[in-house]
Write an enzyme that holds these catalytic residues in place. Structure first.
Site, short mmCIF file in Angstrom:
data_model
loop_
_atom_site.label_atom_id
_atom_site.label_comp_id
_atom_site.label_asym_id
_atom_site.label_seq_id
_atom_site.Cartn_x
_atom_site.Cartn_y
_atom_site.Cartn_z
N ASP A 1 0.81 -1.21 0.00
CA ASP A 1 0.00 0.00 0.00
C ASP A 1 0.85 1.27 0.00
O ASP A 1 2.05 1.23 0.22
CB ASP A 1 -0.95 -0.01 1.21
CG ASP A 1 -0.23 -0.40 2.50
OD1 ASP A 1 0.95 -0.05 2.66
OD2 ASP A 1 -0.85 -1.08 3.34
N ASN B 1 -7.18 -2.90 14.52
CA ASN B 1 -8.55 -3.30 14.15
C ASN B 1 -8.55 -4.56 13.28
O ASN B 1 -9.56 -4.91 12.70
CB ASN B 1 -9.26 -2.15 13.43
CG ASN B 1 -8.56 -1.74 12.14
OD1 ASN B 1 -7.61 -2.40 11.71
ND2 ASN B 1 -9.02 -0.67 11.52
N HIS C 1 -6.75 -5.01 10.54
CA HIS C 1 -6.56 -4.82 9.09
C HIS C 1 -5.26 -5.44 8.62
O HIS C 1 -4.29 -5.54 9.36
CB HIS C 1 -6.68 -3.34 8.68
CG HIS C 1 -5.54 -2.45 9.10
ND1 HIS C 1 -5.67 -1.08 9.17
CD2 HIS C 1 -4.26 -2.71 9.45
CE1 HIS C 1 -4.51 -0.55 9.55
NE2 HIS C 1 -3.64 -1.52 9.72
N GLU D 1 -9.42 -1.90 5.74
CA GLU D 1 -10.10 -1.56 6.97
C GLU D 1 -11.39 -2.38 7.10
O GLU D 1 -11.85 -2.98 6.13
CB GLU D 1 -10.43 -0.07 6.97
CG GLU D 1 -9.20 0.84 6.85
CD GLU D 1 -8.37 0.91 8.14
OE1 GLU D 1 -8.08 -0.14 8.75
OE2 GLU D 1 -7.99 2.04 8.51
P1 PGA Z 1 2.63 -1.53 12.69
O1 PGA Z 1 1.44 -1.44 11.65
O2 PGA Z 1 3.53 -2.64 12.21
O3 PGA Z 1 3.31 -0.20 12.59
O4 PGA Z 1 2.05 -1.80 14.01
C1 PGA Z 1 0.78 -2.59 11.23
C2 PGA Z 1 -0.45 -2.25 10.44
O5 PGA Z 1 -1.15 -1.29 10.77
O6 PGA Z 1 -0.74 -2.97 9.48
#
Ligand code: PGA
Length: 252
Positions: free
Chosen positions: A67, A137, A139, A144
């Site tokens: 992404d 959450n 994701h 999302e």
């Molecule tokens: P993080 O993000 O590795 O910075 O915790 C993971 C995500 O939101 O997919």
């Protein structure tokens, strides 16, 4: 799903890097799906060390990132492009022409751009190994809650919680992008092998819902239950809410 419980973040980083390195040694032109975020940082550092000290060769590896923030150009310091460059690509020898990261500022029609990103993955032969983090959450990528489990690369609006989680990465004066270009759940499920990394207490509830809860678009990582080759690496904090911890850690 194969759940590997790691003693801590260092072990999680080493084990995930070891899996990726073994896949590259087996197939030097591996098509590797990559993720941004703080979780895979240790894995990237370990892969860079293996490149430096053990000659792990990335010259034929082809990468696809999950992404990019919509509206951020590649040279924006908080873009996925900048993150990947600083944290990984400048420390290894992936050929610049083999790096694919969604464009956060595509010219022309957005839907056409997203379809093109999908087509590039297809033309390369699909993704062999996809690295994933997980959001609070649940994701994966920026899929999302409410993302279709069949979704392909597209624009997705970020939730308030994700915006809050991202705030720490931006300076106070900088606007945080409210949407992203992200591979879809369908895109991710097409990968031949999936490696999900989860670290820290903040991920414990999401991880438990993803592995042990029902498959639901409300927790998009739960869609991984439908995939035939998923390995989940979790440190003790992230694994804290899994009810079958003992079973997962049984080496038999
Ligand atoms: P993080 O993000 O590795 O910075 O915790 C993971 C995500 O939101 O997919």
């Amino acid at each position: 799903m194969f759940v590997i419980l790691c003693k801590g973040y260092a072990e999680l980083s080493q084990q995930s890097a070891g899996i990726v390195a073994a896949a590259i040694r087996k197939r030097p032109d591996l098509r590797l799906g990559l993720a941004t975020g703080t979780t895979p940082l240790g894995m990237y550092r370990e892969l860079a060390r293996m490149h430096r000290e053990e000659g792990l060769d990335f010259s034929r590896v082809v990468t696809f990132n999950l992404d990019e923030y919509l509206g951020l150009a590649a040279d924006h310091p908080q873009s996925a492009h900048a993150f990947m460059q600083n944290e990984f690509f400048k420390h290894v020898n992936v050929a610049p022409g083999n790096i694919h990261i969604p464009d956060g500022t595509p010219s022309g029609d957005l839907d056409e751009y997203c379809a093109m990103y999908e087509a590039i993955i297809q033309r390369a032969g699909g993704i062999d190994v996809q690295i994933l983090g997980i959001g609070r959450n649940g994701h994966i990528g920026f899929n999302e809650p409410s993302s279709s489990l069949a979704s392909r690369t597209r624009i997705k609006t970020l939730t308030r919680q994700t915006l809050e989680d991202n705030r720490r990465l931006f300076q106070e004066s900088q606007a945080i992008p409210e949407a992203a270009v992200t591979m879809g759940i369908g895109t991710i499920l097409d990968a031949r092998k999936i490696l999900l990394l989860a670290s820290a207490t903040s991920k414990a509830a999401a991880l438990a819902r993803s592995i042990e809860g029902p498959v639901t678009a409300h927790v998009t990582a739960s869609a991984l239950q439908l995939h035939r080759d998923v390995t989940i690496l979790a440190d003790e904090q992230a694994a804290a809410e899994l009810s079958e911890r003992e079973y997962y850690s049984d080496p038999a």
